[in-house]
Design a protein around this motif. Sequence first.
Motif, mmCIF file in Angstrom:
data_model
loop_
_atom_site.group_PDB
_atom_site.id
_atom_site.type_symbol
_atom_site.label_atom_id
_atom_site.label_comp_id
_atom_site.label_asym_id
_atom_site.label_seq_id
_atom_site.Cartn_x
_atom_site.Cartn_y
_atom_site.Cartn_z
ATOM 1 N N GLU A 76 0.819 -1.229 0.000
ATOM 2 C CA GLU A 76 0.000 0.000 0.000
ATOM 3 C C GLU A 76 0.841 1.262 0.000
ATOM 4 O OE1 GLU A 76 -3.056 0.253 2.958
ATOM 5 O OE2 GLU A 76 -3.765 2.164 2.155
ATOM 6 N N LEU A 99 -1.430 -2.038 7.049
ATOM 7 C CA LEU A 99 -2.430 -1.580 8.021
ATOM 8 C C LEU A 99 -3.740 -1.350 7.294
ATOM 9 C CD1 LEU A 99 -3.576 -0.522 10.654
ATOM 10 C CD2 LEU A 99 -2.335 1.640 10.285
ATOM 11 N N THR A 102 -7.068 1.757 8.693
ATOM 12 C CA THR A 102 -6.226 2.860 9.183
ATOM 13 C C THR A 102 -7.001 3.829 10.068
ATOM 14 O OG1 THR A 102 -5.000 2.688 7.103
ATOM 15 C CG2 THR A 102 -4.592 4.645 8.442
ATOM 16 N N GLY A 169 -18.727 -0.857 3.179
ATOM 17 C CA GLY A 169 -17.834 0.250 3.540
ATOM 18 C C GLY A 169 -17.964 1.378 2.549
ATOM 19 N N SER A 171 -15.709 4.463 0.397
ATOM 20 C CA SER A 171 -14.349 4.858 -0.033
ATOM 21 C C SER A 171 -14.050 6.280 0.432
ATOM 22 C CB SER A 171 -14.267 4.781 -1.562
ATOM 23 O OG SER A 171 -14.998 5.832 -2.123
ATOM 24 N N ARG A 198 -20.541 -1.820 9.472
ATOM 25 C CA ARG A 198 -19.433 -1.163 8.793
ATOM 26 C C ARG A 198 -18.214 -1.331 9.697
ATOM 27 N NH1 ARG A 198 -15.424 0.919 6.141
ATOM 28 N NH2 ARG A 198 -15.415 3.132 5.548
ATOM 29 N N TYR A 217 -20.515 -9.432 2.295
ATOM 30 C CA TYR A 217 -19.876 -8.104 2.348
ATOM 31 C C TYR A 217 -19.754 -7.609 0.923
ATOM 32 C CZ TYR A 217 -15.667 -5.121 2.113
ATOM 33 O OH TYR A 217 -14.775 -4.125 1.817
ATOM 34 N N LEU A 222 -12.212 -0.424 -3.945
ATOM 35 C CA LEU A 222 -11.181 -1.032 -3.103
ATOM 36 C C LEU A 222 -9.877 -1.179 -3.884
ATOM 37 C CD1 LEU A 222 -13.452 -3.768 -1.519
ATOM 38 C CD2 LEU A 222 -12.379 -1.881 -0.270
ATOM 39 N N ASP A 226 -6.464 -4.314 -0.280
ATOM 40 C CA ASP A 226 -7.597 -4.360 0.670
ATOM 41 C C ASP A 226 -8.296 -5.719 0.647
ATOM 42 O OD1 ASP A 226 -8.576 -0.985 -0.259
ATOM 43 O OD2 ASP A 226 -7.400 -1.624 1.485
#
Length: 275
Positions: A76, A99, A102, A169, A171, A198, A217, A222, A226
């Motif tokens: 990432e 991570l 985040t 989720g 973005s 979420r 989900y 993404l 991810d």
Amino acid sequence: MSVTDDGELDELLGLACRAARRGAELLLAHTPAHGAIRHESKGRRRELVTAADRAAEHAVVSELLAARPDDAVLAEEGALTPAGAISRTARDLWIVDPLDGTTNYVHGLPAYCVAVALYRAGEPLVAVVHAPRLGQVWTAQRGRGAFRDGVRIGVSATRELADALLSTGFSYNRNEAGRDDNVERIRRVLPLCRDLRRQGSAELDLCLVADGTVDAYWELYLQPYDVAAGALIVQEAKGRVSDLVGGGDWLFGGQLLASNGLLHTELLAAVGGAP
Ligand code: LIP
């Protein structure tokens, strides 16, 4: 896909787990006893990055390349790799999110993780998602099942959408012109399902589908890192992963639906469709 034997899969998963653990330990070490974690914006105000991100990525990538210096790495924060330009069909490509979650990490919420996956000629081979604050580790090897903390897992048996717990989720760039903010899809499905969550980490969302905690989900926009690890964990838990039109472009295409398989077709109708 040429996998020599189970011994190679075990060796590759062992390396992935060691690398993810190093990253997880660094994330915990960077967590202050009190107060928020120092962070900066990556460009979009909501998209945060921390020193821990970078330290964890360096630790993970260093571990991987020390053992397998000729492999490619897609990470990432853009860690330097001798493989140079990222090849989407390199024989062995490590995809790393040092991570994931985040915003949760910065705000002191526990739903964050380190995700490491190895893809061989475009197909997932091994995967690990390590969630240090939750004290849970999900793993999978192609053709050999999915596990949480070493115990075999499987997707739920929920057949009716009215009984289903879903997750999704949003973005970072949801309010940019021309972007689908996911709200209309939520408006369509919320009256039909039991409830919606979420989590804030796509890789954890996928692991919760794989272990049957959540029935399905979906999310838009993404990044490969991810979803790369969690997607294999869902597949090996006998779930289904597709893009939002039911196809296979979920790794680099940005749009993904993961489910227990039983609900997939109904969910493609409720929340599917390209943005
Ligand atoms: C996050 C994803 C999450 C999504 C967030 C963000 P990050 O990744 O895991 O599913 O809703 O907007 O993209 O930025 O924490 O690595």
